[in-house]
Design an enzyme around this catalytic site. Structure first.
Site, PDB file in Angstrom:
ATOM      1  N   HIS A 113      37.358 105.192  32.051  1.00 35.34           N
ATOM      2  CA  HIS A 113      37.068 103.971  31.291  1.00 35.34           C
ATOM      3  C   HIS A 113      37.934 103.843  30.032  1.00 35.34           C
ATOM      4  CE1 HIS A 113      32.841 103.527  33.331  1.00 35.34           C
ATOM      5  NE2 HIS A 113      33.835 103.217  34.122  1.00 35.34           N
ATOM      6  N   CYS A 145      52.184  94.382  18.685  1.00 34.18           N
ATOM      7  CA  CYS A 145      53.260  95.085  19.369  1.00 34.18           C
ATOM      8  C   CYS A 145      54.600  94.480  18.911  1.00 34.18           C
ATOM      9  CB  CYS A 145      53.067  94.891  20.875  1.00 34.18           C
ATOM     10  SG  CYS A 145      54.279  95.708  21.909  1.00 34.18           S
TER      11      CYS A 145
END
Ligand code: OAD
Length: 241
Positions: A113, A145
């Site tokens: 997960h 980013c």
């Protein structure tokens, strides 16, 4: 009570929130699946990130800050000691996003997960790999980013596919012992893995499945043995050499 292992046994371990409970990490059930009056299912989704990224990052920032204060317990350490004994005959898939298994010394593990202390670019087309990230203060703005898109927690959100499912299924298929610890057995596909062992047993294979946890999980009927108790109290003796 002790788990008897033959030199040929191959052990697959699946852990859930219960293994980290004694370290002070709240399980989903303890928290009633709620965070600041939001259902976790409403925060931990791609849709929530698309519409309310600040809220979603605040949730994970809090979880990172809390996770920095916790340490592995005897349950995590017993599993690491079992891995040290079995080497490649051991494999651990955890549903937990904390890093307590690694902190206890486990190395042959996958985080199906995701991982709280990793982030990645939210653009699936960006080729930047997920990276280690323990930042929990975003008061100067959300992280971006280099490509311009927002960064996101490297977490499997509701509606997303868990990581490493192919490798996990292969390891379940070669396992002779399936040990599941501290998971309520309601979230799939993790909750369905024991079904593979039950099926192989019905076909005459010599395989075993054991559940260790505070209460019977929803899929208890598929286990050969259910050991009730706290992971940190049961596992050290149960897995002793
Ligand atoms: P849950 O919170 O649903 O279940 C935790 C289980 O651990 C319960 O069955 C408890 O009885 C048991 N437990 C509590 N304390 C324990 C202890 N000290 N020792 C042993 N067992 C104990 O958590 P999970 O089953 O891990 O998914 O939840 C599965 C997934 O649901 C999570 O990974 C998360 C959540 O939605 C995603 O985020 C994708």
């Amino acid at each position: 009570m002790r788990l008897d292992l033959a030199p040929t046994d191959d052990v697959f371990v699946l852990t859930g929130a219960g293994i980290s409970a004694e370290s002070g990490v709240a399980t989903f059930r303890d928290a009633n699946g709620l965070w600041e009056n939001h259902k976790v299912e409403e925060v931990a989704t791609p849709e929530a990130f698309a519409t309310q990224p600040v809220l979603v990052w605040r949730f994970y920032a809090q979880r990172r800050a809390q996770a920095k204060t916790v340490a592995p317990n005897p349950g995590h350490r017993a599993l690491a000691a079992l891995e040290a004994r079995l080497g490649d005959r051991f494999y651990l898939a955890t549903q937990n996003v904390d890093n307590l298994h690694e902190a206890a010394g486990s190395t042959r593990l996958v985080h199906m997960h995701g991982e709280l202390f990793k982030s990645r670019c939210s653009d699936p087309a960006c080729d930047r790999a997920p990276f280690v990230d323990d930042r929990s203060d975003f008061s100067d703005g959300l992280p971006r980013c280099a490509c311009g898109e927002l960064e996101r927690p490297h977490i499997v959100w509701f509606g997303e596919m868990p990581f490493e499912m192919h490798a996990i299924k292969r390891r379940v298929q070669r396992a002779t012992v399936f040990l599941c610890v501290g998971t309520s057995g309601v979230v799939y596909p993790a909750a369905g893995l024991v079904g593979e062992m039950a099926y192989r047993k019905s076909m005459g294979e010599r395989v075993r499945s054991i559940y260790v946890g505070l209460e019977r999980p929803a899929n208890a009927a598929q286990f050969d043995q259910v050991v009730l108790g706290k992971a940190g109290e049961v596992l050290p003796g149960f897995l002793a050499a």
